[in-house]
Design a protein around this motif. Structure first.
Motif, mmCIF file in Angstrom:
data_model
loop_
_atom_site.group_PDB
_atom_site.id
_atom_site.type_symbol
_atom_site.label_atom_id
_atom_site.label_comp_id
_atom_site.label_asym_id
_atom_site.label_seq_id
_atom_site.Cartn_x
_atom_site.Cartn_y
_atom_site.Cartn_z
ATOM 1 N N VAL A 112 -24.781 -2.776 -41.378
ATOM 2 C CA VAL A 112 -23.599 -3.349 -42.007
ATOM 3 C C VAL A 112 -23.890 -4.820 -42.294
ATOM 4 N N ASN A 114 -22.855 -8.343 -43.335
ATOM 5 C CA ASN A 114 -21.668 -9.188 -43.351
ATOM 6 C C ASN A 114 -21.846 -10.230 -44.453
ATOM 7 N N ARG A 139 -22.513 -2.957 -47.460
ATOM 8 C CA ARG A 139 -22.184 -4.375 -47.624
ATOM 9 C C ARG A 139 -20.690 -4.544 -47.426
ATOM 10 N N MET A 140 -20.338 -5.444 -46.542
ATOM 11 C CA MET A 140 -18.940 -5.763 -46.287
ATOM 12 C C MET A 140 -18.666 -7.189 -46.754
ATOM 13 N N THR A 143 -17.066 -12.328 -43.229
ATOM 14 C CA THR A 143 -15.970 -12.683 -42.327
ATOM 15 C C THR A 143 -15.759 -14.192 -42.268
ATOM 16 N N ARG A 157 -9.744 -8.546 -46.055
ATOM 17 C CA ARG A 157 -11.080 -8.224 -45.551
ATOM 18 C C ARG A 157 -11.014 -7.030 -44.590
ATOM 19 N N VAL A 160 -11.103 -3.544 -46.092
ATOM 20 C CA VAL A 160 -12.425 -3.058 -46.498
ATOM 21 C C VAL A 160 -13.254 -2.690 -45.268
ATOM 22 N N TRP A 161 -13.184 -3.510 -44.232
ATOM 23 C CA TRP A 161 -13.961 -3.241 -43.016
ATOM 24 C C TRP A 161 -13.528 -1.941 -42.332
ATOM 25 N N LYS A 163 -13.597 0.823 -43.418
ATOM 26 C CA LYS A 163 -14.557 1.864 -43.795
ATOM 27 C C LYS A 163 -15.483 2.209 -42.619
#
Length: 167
Positions: A112, A114, A139-140, A143, A157, A160-161, A163
Protein backbone atom coordinates in the motif's frame (compact mmCIF):
# COMPACT_ATOMS: atom_id res chain seq x y z
CA UNK A 1 20.41 17.93 4.45
CA UNK A 2 20.70 14.14 4.20
CA UNK A 3 17.90 12.33 6.05
CA UNK A 4 17.43 8.61 6.76
CA UNK A 5 14.30 6.54 7.21
CA UNK A 6 13.60 4.16 10.09
CA UNK A 7 13.76 0.37 10.27
CA UNK A 8 10.60 -1.43 9.16
CA UNK A 9 7.85 -2.25 11.64
CA UNK A 10 6.80 -5.76 10.62
CA UNK A 11 6.23 -9.28 11.87
CA UNK A 12 5.13 -12.58 10.34
CA UNK A 13 1.43 -11.76 10.87
CA UNK A 14 1.47 -8.73 8.60
CA UNK A 15 -0.52 -9.06 5.40
CA UNK A 16 -0.07 -5.52 4.09
CA UNK A 17 2.94 -3.26 3.91
CA UNK A 18 2.18 0.47 4.02
CA UNK A 19 5.03 2.38 2.38
CA UNK A 20 5.54 6.08 2.87
CA UNK A 21 8.17 7.96 0.92
CA UNK A 22 10.36 9.45 3.70
CA UNK A 23 9.27 10.53 7.20
CA UNK A 24 8.59 14.23 7.60
CA UNK A 25 10.66 16.55 9.77
CA UNK A 26 8.54 16.09 12.93
CA UNK A 27 8.69 12.30 12.61
CA UNK A 28 12.42 12.32 11.91
CA UNK A 29 13.06 14.50 14.94
CA UNK A 30 10.98 12.21 17.19
CA UNK A 31 12.25 9.07 15.40
CA UNK A 32 8.64 7.85 15.13
CA UNK A 33 6.50 6.96 12.14
CA UNK A 34 3.76 9.48 11.31
CA UNK A 35 4.42 11.55 14.43
CA UNK A 36 3.28 14.90 13.05
CA UNK A 37 0.02 15.32 15.01
CA UNK A 38 -1.65 16.68 11.85
CA UNK A 39 -0.82 13.57 9.77
CA UNK A 40 -3.85 11.34 9.28
CA UNK A 41 -2.17 7.92 9.25
CA UNK A 42 -2.83 6.85 12.85
CA UNK A 43 -6.41 8.14 12.77
CA UNK A 44 -7.03 6.25 9.53
CA UNK A 45 -5.57 2.98 10.84
CA UNK A 46 -7.58 3.19 14.06
CA UNK A 47 -10.75 4.10 12.14
CA UNK A 48 -10.26 1.06 9.89
CA UNK A 49 -9.12 -1.54 12.39
CA UNK A 50 -9.89 -0.16 15.86
CA UNK A 51 -13.66 0.16 15.84
CA UNK A 52 -13.31 3.92 15.50
CA UNK A 53 -11.46 4.47 18.77
CA UNK A 54 -8.86 7.20 19.08
CA UNK A 55 -5.20 6.31 18.55
CA UNK A 56 -3.31 5.25 21.66
CA UNK A 57 -1.18 7.98 23.19
CA UNK A 58 1.92 5.81 23.52
CA UNK A 59 3.88 5.24 20.33
CA UNK A 60 4.73 1.66 21.27
CA UNK A 61 1.00 0.93 21.64
CA UNK A 62 0.36 2.39 18.19
CA UNK A 63 3.01 0.14 16.68
CA UNK A 64 1.59 -2.90 18.48
CA UNK A 65 -1.89 -1.97 17.21
CA UNK A 66 -0.63 -1.77 13.62
CA UNK A 67 1.03 -5.19 13.90
CA UNK A 68 -2.08 -6.76 15.52
CA UNK A 69 -4.05 -5.34 12.58
CA UNK A 70 -1.71 -7.02 10.09
CA UNK A 71 -0.19 -3.71 8.97
CA UNK A 72 3.55 -3.23 8.48
CA UNK A 73 5.12 0.22 8.10
CA UNK A 74 8.19 1.30 6.17
CA UNK A 75 9.34 3.78 3.56
CA UNK A 76 10.40 3.38 -0.04
CA UNK A 77 13.37 5.70 0.50
CA UNK A 78 16.26 4.75 2.80
CA UNK A 79 17.98 8.13 2.53
CA UNK A 80 17.76 11.30 0.51
CA UNK A 81 18.56 14.95 0.46
CA UNK A 82 15.61 17.07 1.56
CA UNK A 83 14.84 20.36 3.26
CA UNK A 84 11.68 20.25 5.34
CA UNK A 85 8.97 17.62 4.85
CA UNK A 86 7.68 17.97 1.30
CA UNK A 87 8.08 15.04 -1.10
CA UNK A 88 8.68 17.56 -3.87
CA UNK A 89 11.93 18.54 -2.13
CA UNK A 90 13.37 14.99 -2.17
CA UNK A 91 16.62 14.70 -4.12
CA UNK A 92 19.08 11.84 -4.64
CA UNK A 93 16.82 9.17 -3.18
CA UNK A 94 18.35 5.83 -2.29
CA UNK A 95 15.71 3.09 -1.93
CA UNK A 96 15.14 0.70 0.94
CA UNK A 97 15.42 -3.01 0.10
CA UNK A 98 11.70 -3.59 -0.38
CA UNK A 99 12.17 -6.88 -2.31
CA UNK A 100 14.41 -8.22 0.45
CA UNK A 101 11.84 -7.39 3.11
CA UNK A 102 9.06 -9.02 1.10
CA UNK A 103 11.17 -12.17 0.63
CA UNK A 104 11.60 -12.35 4.43
CA UNK A 105 7.85 -11.83 5.03
CA UNK A 106 5.92 -13.91 2.48
CA UNK A 107 2.56 -13.35 4.26
CA UNK A 108 2.50 -9.77 2.99
CA UNK A 109 -0.08 -9.88 0.20
CA UNK A 110 -0.44 -6.19 -0.58
CA UNK A 111 1.85 -3.19 -0.87
CA UNK A 112 0.00 0.00 0.00
CA UNK A 113 1.74 3.14 -1.21
CA UNK A 114 0.90 6.16 0.93
CA UNK A 115 0.90 8.81 -1.79
CA UNK A 116 2.32 9.31 -5.27
CA UNK A 117 5.99 9.71 -4.34
CA UNK A 118 6.03 6.36 -2.54
CA UNK A 119 4.55 4.63 -5.58
CA UNK A 120 6.87 6.45 -8.00
CA UNK A 121 10.01 5.46 -6.07
CA UNK A 122 8.84 1.86 -5.64
CA UNK A 123 8.07 1.38 -9.32
CA UNK A 124 11.20 3.24 -10.44
CA UNK A 125 13.53 0.98 -8.46
CA UNK A 126 11.60 -2.28 -8.10
CA UNK A 127 8.56 -2.23 -10.39
CA UNK A 128 9.70 -5.31 -12.29
CA UNK A 129 11.06 -7.24 -9.33
CA UNK A 130 9.25 -10.57 -8.79
CA UNK A 131 8.80 -9.95 -5.04
CA UNK A 132 6.97 -6.70 -5.80
CA UNK A 133 5.07 -7.97 -8.84
CA UNK A 134 3.74 -10.96 -6.89
CA UNK A 135 1.84 -8.65 -4.49
CA UNK A 136 -1.19 -6.48 -5.04
CA UNK A 137 -0.01 -2.90 -5.44
CA UNK A 138 -2.37 -0.20 -4.18
CA UNK A 139 -1.87 3.56 -4.29
CA UNK A 140 -3.68 5.46 -1.58
CA UNK A 141 -3.98 9.22 -1.15
CA UNK A 142 -1.25 10.60 1.06
CA UNK A 143 -2.04 10.89 4.76
CA UNK A 144 -0.19 14.22 4.76
CA UNK A 145 -2.32 17.05 6.17
CA UNK A 146 -1.65 19.18 3.09
CA UNK A 147 -4.93 19.57 1.16
CA UNK A 148 -4.97 18.60 -2.50
CA UNK A 149 -7.50 19.18 -5.27
CA UNK A 150 -9.13 15.79 -4.59
CA UNK A 151 -8.50 15.34 -0.87
CA UNK A 152 -9.20 18.17 1.54
CA UNK A 153 -9.03 16.41 4.90
CA UNK A 154 -9.38 13.22 6.91
CA UNK A 155 -12.89 12.18 5.88
CA UNK A 156 -12.34 12.09 2.11
CA UNK A 157 -9.02 10.27 2.51
CA UNK A 158 -10.56 7.74 4.92
CA UNK A 159 -13.25 6.88 2.38
CA UNK A 160 -10.57 5.77 -0.10
CA UNK A 161 -8.46 4.00 2.53
CA UNK A 162 -11.50 1.85 3.42
CA UNK A 163 -10.58 -0.22 0.36
CA UNK A 164 -7.99 -1.91 2.59
CA UNK A 165 -10.80 -3.59 4.54
CA UNK A 166 -11.42 -5.74 1.45
CA UNK A 167 -7.92 -7.28 1.58
Amino acid sequence: MIVHSFPPIIDSGCRMLVLGSMPGAASLQAHRYYWNPRNYMWRILYALFGDGREPDEAYEERLAFALRSGVALWDTIASCERKGSLDSEIRQAIPNDIPGLLADYPNVRAIVCNGSKSLAELTKHFGDHPEVRSRELIRMPSTSPIPTRDYRGLEDRLEVWKKLLEL
